[in-house]
Design an enzyme around this catalytic site. Structure first.
Site, PDB file in Angstrom:
ATOM      1  CB  SER A   3      -4.332   8.203  -2.671  1.00 58.57           C
ATOM      2  OG  SER A   3      -4.453   7.129  -1.962  1.00 58.57           O
ATOM      3  CG  HIS A  25       0.668   6.870  -1.521  1.00 59.79           C
ATOM      4  ND1 HIS A  25       0.280   6.982  -2.829  1.00 59.79           N
ATOM      5  CD2 HIS A  25      -0.667   6.905  -0.994  1.00 59.79           C
ATOM      6  CE1 HIS A  25      -0.880   7.118  -2.983  1.00 59.79           C
ATOM      7  NE2 HIS A  25      -1.294   6.938  -1.760  1.00 59.79           N
TER       8      HIS A  25
END
Length: 424
Positions: free
Chosen positions: A238, A373
């Site tokens: 990320s 994620h």
């Protein structure tokens, strides 16, 4: 020193002074001795953003600033310096060279002291050594602290089991994120900015990359008995993956770059991110100060993508990593992460790898189950293990596979209208 559990032990330390941007004839294979091996190339003054023309598709990475295409592999040496200077001017901000870097390395920490512009800072990164193998160990720099945001998404145990150390880099010490959606236009805090000023052109990604380079300075000169400076990788997921990508792009001593689900400002092409619309350049740019203020002319505004004014895109940054190792990990089930834009950028950047004769050194994987994620996907393991073996442990051959999942790709003809030349 032989094998170690990483729980302490005798210290190896020394002092260094750094001129890390000096040029070198290094191969770029991970054994490069300097931060930027193309620093000997002169680059003409770059135009201001207002003078740039629109380029709807991904710009040709083989075309030099003078409009001519490179025809030999040797010419790539200076072409990549042109791309680097464009990346600094339009995307990341400047990466300054400090006056002095000194430091020490122990079995559980690398400590860094930097002096520049009459100021000085100190910071450190934690080291976890594997219980198997023998020193000096290869290592992966994890962008993020142990147990901090994201942790090490590849799995600490998975890395240590391969005889590879983990270095936990607290990048937020160097550049601290402000308040989301309210930070743009305000001075940046952090130790990088304590030296260079909060209004320095470097966005947070560049500040983080600068700090990682200072860690590499110390590892390279002071830590050779514990950490193998020719076998250093970097990873993060990320926002930390954006940082890992920038670190790999901007320091030639990184042998293997493993960005994981980075979204915009990482691997995905800016032009394509604006079209996909899930995390456009404006969402990212005004979210936090990851990118330089100098990126402002290229931000999506008034329902128009201005990224088409960029003379480069992330595929050219991917190409800058060549011939070093790159393993891009993505998850097309998380639409915000822009996997189709990342895949297109990777395939386009791989054309440079192919032209240089090192197409096996770049890999991509997004064919994974629908999972959260920044979670580790077992499907990544084979490529992860083979890339670590090749680029960090100097064993075997790289797989060089581009594995794309359903919904994770786009039509290349929509975004690429050039062909790679045959380089002599």
């Amino acid at each position: 020193m032989t094998s170690s559990s990483g729980s302490g032990g005798d210290m190896t330390s020394s002092s260094i002074s750094s001129s890390s941007s000096s040029s070198s004839s290094g191969s770029g294979s991970g054994e490069t001795a300097v931060e930027n091996e193309s620093a000997d190339c002169e680059v003409a003054a770059l135009p201001e953003a207002s003078a740039l023309n629109q380029i709807p598709k991904l710009p040709d990475p083989f075309t030099k600033l003078d409009g001519n295409r490179i025809s030999t592999k040797a010419e790539w040496h200076c072409r990549r310096q042109e791309i680097r200077k464009q990346a600094e001017k339009y995307i990341y901000g400047e990466k300054p060279t400090p006056d002095v870097v000194t430091g020490t390395v122990t079995e559980n920490r690398v400590s860094v002291h930097v002096e520049a512009q009459g100021k000085e800072i100190d910071f450190s990164a934690d080291i976890v050594l594997p219980s198997k193998g023998q020193a000096p160990f290869p290592a992966i720099i994890n962008v993020g602290t142990k147990g901090g945001f994201g942790g090490i998404t590849l799995g600490e145990g998975r890395i240590l089991d391969q005889g590879v150390a983990v270095i936990y880099y607290n990048h937020n010490e160097l550049g601290r994120e402000g308040t989301p959606e309210q930070s743009r236009g305000k001075p940046n805090p952090g130790k990088f900015y304590d030296i260079y000023g909060g209004d320095h052109s470097a966005g947070l990604l560049m500040a983080w990359a600068w700090g990682a380079s200072r860690i590499l300075d110390v590892l390279q000169t002071s830590g050779g008995d514990i950490i193998d400076p020719t076998g250093i990788g970097v990873t993060g997921c990320s926002r930390n993956g954006k940082g890992a990508f920038a670190i790999g792009v901007l320091d030639d001593r990184i042998a293997l770059t493993i960005p994981h689900e980075t979204s915009t400002a990482g691997v995905p092409a800016y032009r394509i991110a604006d079209v996909l619309g899930r995390e456009r350049t404006d969402h990212n740019y005004f979210g936090l100060n990851w990118l330089s203020n100098d990126f402002d002319p290229f931000v999506f505004r008034n329902n128009v993508s201005n990224a088409v004014k960029l003379p480069i895109d992330t595929h050219a940054l991917i190409a800058m990593i060549a011939p070093r190792g790159l393993l891009v990990l993505e998850n097309p089930h998380q639409a915000q992460m822009g996997a189709p834009a990342g895949h297109t950028a990777t395939v386009a950047g791989a054309e440079v790898y192919k032209a240089l004769g090192v197409e096996k050194n770049i890999s991509y994987h997004s064919k994974v189950a629908d999972t959260a994620h920044c979670s580790y996907k077992s499907e990544y393991t084979d490529l992860l293990v083979s890339n670590i073996a090749k680029f960090l442990k100097h064993e075997g051959e790289a797989a060089g596979e581009l594995v794309v999942g359903s919904g994770g790709s786009l039509s290349m003809s929509d975004w690429v209208d050039w062909e790679a030349p045959t380089l002599e």
